[in-house]
Design a protein around this motif. Structure first.
Motif, PDB file in Angstrom:
ATOM      1  N   PRO A 226       1.100  -1.086   0.018  1.00  0.00           N
ATOM      2  CA  PRO A 226      -0.008  -0.192  -0.023  1.00  0.00           C
ATOM      3  C   PRO A 226       1.244   0.992  -0.199  1.00  0.00           C
ATOM      4  CG  PRO A 226       0.502  -0.729   2.050  1.00  0.00           C
ATOM      5  CD  PRO A 226       0.573  -2.022   1.242  1.00  0.00           C
ATOM      6  N   LEU A 251       1.189   6.441  -6.319  1.00  0.00           N
ATOM      7  CA  LEU A 251       1.353   5.496  -5.349  1.00  0.00           C
ATOM      8  C   LEU A 251       2.031   4.712  -5.080  1.00  0.00           C
ATOM      9  CD1 LEU A 251      -2.478   4.099  -5.574  1.00  0.00           C
ATOM     10  CD2 LEU A 251      -1.682   6.463  -5.286  1.00  0.00           C
ATOM     11  N   ASP A 304      -1.594  -5.063  -4.589  1.00  0.00           N
ATOM     12  CA  ASP A 304      -1.199  -6.513  -5.092  1.00  0.00           C
ATOM     13  C   ASP A 304      -1.768  -6.720  -6.574  1.00  0.00           C
ATOM     14  OD1 ASP A 304      -1.733  -9.651  -4.393  1.00  0.00           O
ATOM     15  OD2 ASP A 304      -2.497  -9.168  -6.369  1.00  0.00           O
ATOM     16  N   ILE A 307      -5.223  -7.381  -8.204  1.00  0.00           N
ATOM     17  CA  ILE A 307      -6.275  -6.515  -7.849  1.00  0.00           C
ATOM     18  C   ILE A 307      -6.219  -4.941  -8.467  1.00  0.00           C
ATOM     19  CG2 ILE A 307      -7.863  -6.141  -5.553  1.00  0.00           C
ATOM     20  CD1 ILE A 307      -6.466  -8.150  -4.131  1.00  0.00           C
ATOM     21  N   PHE A 308      -6.815  -5.371  -9.423  1.00  0.00           N
ATOM     22  CA  PHE A 308      -7.322  -3.856  -9.741  1.00  0.00           C
ATOM     23  C   PHE A 308      -6.608  -3.451 -10.391  1.00  0.00           C
ATOM     24  CE2 PHE A 308     -11.094  -3.833  -6.739  1.00  0.00           C
ATOM     25  CZ  PHE A 308     -11.989  -4.725  -7.443  1.00  0.00           C
ATOM     26  N   ALA A 309      -5.629  -3.975 -11.214  1.00  0.00           N
ATOM     27  CA  ALA A 309      -3.886  -3.379 -11.492  1.00  0.00           C
ATOM     28  C   ALA A 309      -3.504  -3.768 -13.026  1.00  0.00           C
ATOM     29  CB  ALA A 309      -3.163  -4.185 -10.510  1.00  0.00           C
ATOM     30  N   ALA A 333      -4.763  -2.739  -0.772  1.00  0.00           N
ATOM     31  CA  ALA A 333      -4.787  -2.086  -0.111  1.00  0.00           C
ATOM     32  C   ALA A 333      -5.707  -2.782   0.923  1.00  0.00           C
ATOM     33  CB  ALA A 333      -5.837  -1.048  -0.986  1.00  0.00           C
ATOM     34  N   MET A 384     -11.224   2.639  -5.237  1.00  0.00           N
ATOM     35  CA  MET A 384     -11.105   3.506  -6.319  1.00  0.00           C
ATOM     36  C   MET A 384     -12.880   3.363  -6.204  1.00  0.00           C
ATOM     37  SD  MET A 384      -9.663   2.355  -9.674  1.00  0.00           S
ATOM     38  CE  MET A 384      -9.707   0.435  -9.504  1.00  0.00           C
ATOM     39  N   VAL A 410     -10.650   4.384   4.994  1.00  0.00           N
ATOM     40  CA  VAL A 410      -9.146   4.342   5.405  1.00  0.00           C
ATOM     41  C   VAL A 410      -8.998   5.271   4.299  1.00  0.00           C
ATOM     42  CG1 VAL A 410      -7.267   3.004   6.129  1.00  0.00           C
ATOM     43  CG2 VAL A 410      -9.760   2.079   6.782  1.00  0.00           C
ATOM     44  N   ALA A 411      -8.257   6.515   3.883  1.00  0.00           N
ATOM     45  CA  ALA A 411      -7.560   6.567   3.349  1.00  0.00           C
ATOM     46  C   ALA A 411      -6.233   7.043   3.578  1.00  0.00           C
ATOM     47  CB  ALA A 411      -8.350   8.727   2.714  1.00  0.00           C
ATOM     48  N   ASN A 412      -5.275   6.259   2.626  1.00  0.00           N
ATOM     49  CA  ASN A 412      -3.647   6.901   2.486  1.00  0.00           C
ATOM     50  C   ASN A 412      -3.272   5.602   3.606  1.00  0.00           C
ATOM     51  OD1 ASN A 412      -3.271   8.207   0.517  1.00  0.00           O
ATOM     52  ND2 ASN A 412      -3.780   9.619   1.899  1.00  0.00           N
ATOM     53  N   LEU A 415       0.408   5.073   5.308  1.00  0.00           N
ATOM     54  CA  LEU A 415       1.190   5.989   5.123  1.00  0.00           C
ATOM     55  C   LEU A 415       0.798   6.993   5.984  1.00  0.00           C
ATOM     56  CD1 LEU A 415      -0.202   5.943   1.353  1.00  0.00           C
ATOM     57  CD2 LEU A 415       2.198   5.308   2.437  1.00  0.00           C
ATOM     58  N   ASN A 439      -9.502   9.674  -2.897  1.00  0.00           N
ATOM     59  CA  ASN A 439      -8.476   9.128  -3.334  1.00  0.00           C
ATOM     60  C   ASN A 439      -6.662   9.171  -3.120  1.00  0.00           C
ATOM     61  OD1 ASN A 439      -9.425   6.748  -3.738  1.00  0.00           O
ATOM     62  ND2 ASN A 439     -10.501   7.663  -6.043  1.00  0.00           N
ATOM     63  N   PRO A 440      -5.506   8.302  -2.356  1.00  0.00           N
ATOM     64  CA  PRO A 440      -6.632   6.354  -2.597  1.00  0.00           C
ATOM     65  C   PRO A 440      -7.370   6.004  -1.184  1.00  0.00           C
ATOM     66  CG  PRO A 440      -4.455   6.574  -2.008  1.00  0.00           C
ATOM     67  CD  PRO A 440      -4.903   7.902  -2.256  1.00  0.00           C
ATOM     68  N   ALA A 441      -8.764   5.758  -0.773  1.00  0.00           N
ATOM     69  CA  ALA A 441      -9.189   5.067   0.220  1.00  0.00           C
ATOM     70  C   ALA A 441     -10.306   4.127  -0.467  1.00  0.00           C
ATOM     71  CB  ALA A 441     -10.222   6.355   0.242  1.00  0.00           C
ATOM     72  N   ILE A 442     -10.178   3.239   0.809  1.00  0.00           N
ATOM     73  CA  ILE A 442     -11.051   2.308   0.938  1.00  0.00           C
ATOM     74  C   ILE A 442     -12.226   2.259   2.005  1.00  0.00           C
ATOM     75  CG2 ILE A 442     -10.862  -0.142   1.570  1.00  0.00           C
ATOM     76  CD1 ILE A 442      -9.500  -0.230  -0.740  1.00  0.00           C
TER      77      ILE A 442
HETATM   78  N1  SAH Z   1      -3.682  -3.332  -7.196  1.00  0.00           N
HETATM   79  C1  SAH Z   1      -3.688  -2.362  -5.997  1.00  0.00           C
HETATM   80  C2  SAH Z   1      -5.039  -1.532  -6.429  1.00  0.00           C
HETATM   81  C3  SAH Z   1      -5.097  -0.577  -7.258  1.00  0.00           C
HETATM   82  S1  SAH Z   1      -6.397   0.533  -7.562  1.00  0.00           S
HETATM   83  C4  SAH Z   1      -4.056  -3.165  -4.182  1.00  0.00           C
HETATM   84  O1  SAH Z   1      -3.769  -4.079  -4.833  1.00  0.00           O
HETATM   85  O2  SAH Z   1      -4.270  -2.034  -3.340  1.00  0.00           O
HETATM   86  C5  SAH Z   1      -6.437   1.818  -6.899  1.00  0.00           C
HETATM   87  C6  SAH Z   1      -6.761   1.824  -5.312  1.00  0.00           C
HETATM   88  O3  SAH Z   1      -6.224   1.022  -4.547  1.00  0.00           O
HETATM   89  C7  SAH Z   1      -7.425   3.145  -5.167  1.00  0.00           C
HETATM   90  O4  SAH Z   1      -8.218   4.132  -5.297  1.00  0.00           O
HETATM   91  C8  SAH Z   1      -7.470   3.071  -3.470  1.00  0.00           C
HETATM   92  O5  SAH Z   1      -8.908   2.299  -3.813  1.00  0.00           O
HETATM   93  C9  SAH Z   1      -6.974   1.783  -3.532  1.00  0.00           C
HETATM   94  N2  SAH Z   1      -5.409   1.973  -2.929  1.00  0.00           N
HETATM   95  C10 SAH Z   1      -4.164   1.696  -2.637  1.00  0.00           C
HETATM   96  N3  SAH Z   1      -3.686   1.998  -2.358  1.00  0.00           N
HETATM   97  C11 SAH Z   1      -4.015   2.974  -0.999  1.00  0.00           C
HETATM   98  C12 SAH Z   1      -3.761   2.946   0.431  1.00  0.00           C
HETATM   99  N4  SAH Z   1      -2.804   3.154   0.499  1.00  0.00           N
HETATM  100  N5  SAH Z   1      -4.891   3.515   0.854  1.00  0.00           N
HETATM  101  C13 SAH Z   1      -6.347   3.859   0.946  1.00  0.00           C
HETATM  102  N6  SAH Z   1      -6.373   2.590  -0.383  1.00  0.00           N
HETATM  103  C14 SAH Z   1      -5.565   2.541  -1.400  1.00  0.00           C
END
Ligand code: SAH
Length: 462
Positions: A226, A251, A304, A307-309, A333, A384, A410-412, A415, A439-442
């Motif tokens: 992350p 990121l 990872d 995952i969405f990468a 994340a 996202m 949870v943002a950042n 970090l 963003n980035p947040a979950i």
């Molecule tokens: N491959 C990454 C995801 C990439 S998509 C993974 O497995 O985590 C990008 C999204 O990931 C961001 O919009 C956010 O939703 C999330 N993300 C990535 N880094 C983050 C972080 N440090 N804290 C919170 N969300 C994060």
């Protein structure tokens, strides 16, 4: 050099440890890695040592200690925890002519135990003659990163194949063979866990006398975690250190790139704020071209790589070009965010199903419709999701879930800029705005099951 490093043969030799507490146990753990015969001298043993004794792994003498106890030993450790007693026992051991280490009393030591990096049979011993133990530990950490965990097994395999190489290859060829084994694809293959394949490669090389350049090395799609530097895997660090060129995303914390070799090329392929992202085909083309030039390529992605990468698209392009690839997992994340809250992605009985989804898709129409999936006992982690939070809130309200869904944001995660906040679904937008969450947040949306008398949690689990 006031001390001289040597590797002592230990098989079948006696090591005596005076003491029965934690200090003695520490030395005992160390010597148990060897094939020495260990005798403890102590009136009583702590539970760990008592267990080892009961299991027949060490001998124990609880009688009065004399110089004779220290005779005919490879090493003696004095570790009673009592400095006065240690000094007296040291004198006895010296009468017996033993090589002695007295815990925490360097002036009484004939031998100092080094910091050890253990990839048995490959062992690195680090010593600073007591001047800088912290430095010794730093060096150890560096070595632990550089030497892959399975290296010892590869060395042992090489040891087993030495005779067969000696029978078939000339000395010069043999040197080249081992250089190739420890520098090239056999080591990489072995480090990835494909030990049988690596053994076969080496055996084939010995058989045919042919080894050397065998086409492009696998492109590593590496998960960086992350953001923070200590949440990348050791395997990821190794791939970074091997890389000639690294294609990295937004990121990725610059500190992670520092783990790579200084002279490795670093190519940013992410989206600069306000600019367009690099087209995926262009990134794929760059990966293929660099690998074809014989470079070791790392594609570094946040979290990872699976995952969405867009990892699958890159893998397809590499496959189509006949270039092998490897996926090195990372902390995604959702894991990082959940851990940051002191939470757990699944909770037995109340939240047993976890769904990972995205708030944004290439076409709005393709955005996954996970609201139907958000039944009791389930949690959705939305990646996202900040940009589409209004849509998420509306969907949850329309589904009648406004007060049923616990939202954690949870943002950042992990970090220094991390922000954590929670609310019910009905307040999602308001809370995002009030806390200025970007963003980035979950977003975690949890529909926890509440245990009722009719539905005991344990029974549901079964
Ligand atoms: N491959 C990454 C995801 C990439 S998509 C993974 O497995 O985590 C990008 C999204 O990931 C961001 O919009 C956010 O939703 C999330 N993300 C990535 N880094 C983050 C972080 N440090 N804290 C919170 N969300 C994060």
């Amino acid at each position: 050099m006031k001390t001289f490093p040597m590797f002592l043969t230990m098989a079948g030799r006696r090591v005596v440890i005076a003491g029965g507490g934690e200090q003695a146990a520490q030395k005992c753990r160390l010597i148990l890695k060897t094939q020495a015969e260990i005798t403890l001298l102590a009136p009583a043993l702590d539970p760990e040592l008592a267990d080892l004794h009961a299991a027949g792994r060490i001998k124990w003498d609880d009688g009065a200690i004399t110089a004779a106890h220290f005779a005919q030993t490879a090493l003696v450790f004095i570790a009673t925890g009592c400095p006065g007693l240690d000094a007296a026992l040291h004198a006895l051991a010296k009468v017996a002519g033993a090589t002695v280490n007295v815990v925490d009393q360097p002036h009484l030591c004939d031998a100092i135990t080094p910091s050890i990096v253990d990839r048995d049979p490959v062992v690195v011993a680090i010593g600073t003659e007591g001047t800088a133990p912290v430095l010794a530990r730093q060096i150890k950490t560096r070595m632990e990163e550089v030497l892959e965990p399975r290296l010892g097994d590869l060395a042992a395999l090489a040891g087993r194949l030495r005779d067969s190489a000696a029978q078939r290859l000339q000395p010069r060829q043999r040197r080249d063979l081992w250089r190739w084994v420890f520098n090239g694809p056999a080591r990489e293959t072995h480090a990835r866990g494909a030990e049988r394949d690596a053994a076969q490669m080496i055996k084939d090389a010995i058989q045919t006398g042919e080894f050397g350049e065998t086409g492009p090395s696998p492109v590593a799609l590496v998960g960086a975690g992350p953001g923070s530097k200590d949440l990348i895997t050791l395997r990821g660090v190794q791939r970074l250190q091997e890389a000639d060129i690294i294609f990295y995303d937004r990121l990725i914390d610059p500190e992670i790139l520092e783990l790579a070799r200084r002279d490795a090329e670093r190519v940013y392929v992410g989206k600069a704020p306000g600019a367009h992202s690099w087209p995926q085909e262009k990134i794929c083309g760059l990966l293929v071209a660099a690998a074809k030039q014989g470079k070791r390529v790392v594609r570094l992605k946040c979290g990872d790589p699976g995952i969405f990468a867009r990892g699958a698209e890159e893998a397809d392009a590499l496959n189509a070009a006949g270039i092998p690839y490897e996926v090195v997992p990372g902390v995604t994340a959702a894991s990082a965010a959940s851990a940051a809250m002191g939470g757990f992605l699944t909770e037995r009985g109340t939240c047993d199903t976890l769904i990972l989804t995205t708030g944004r898709s290439e076409n709005a129409a393709d955005t996954p419709d996970w609201v139907d999936l958000l039944q009791e006992g389930r949690r959705v982690a939305v990646y996202m999701g900040v940009g589409t939070a209004d849509r998420i809130e509306t969907m949850l309200l329309q589904a009648g879930l406004a007060d049923k869904i616990d939202v954690d944001i949870v943002a950042n995660a992990q970090l220094p800029t991390q922000k954590i906040t929670s609310c019910k679904a009905r307040n999602l937008l308001k809370v995002l705005r009030e806390n200025d969450i970007q963003n980035p947040a979950i977003l975690f949306l949890s529909h926890r099951k509440t245990a009722t008398a009719a539905q005991p949690v344990l029974l549901q689990q079964v």
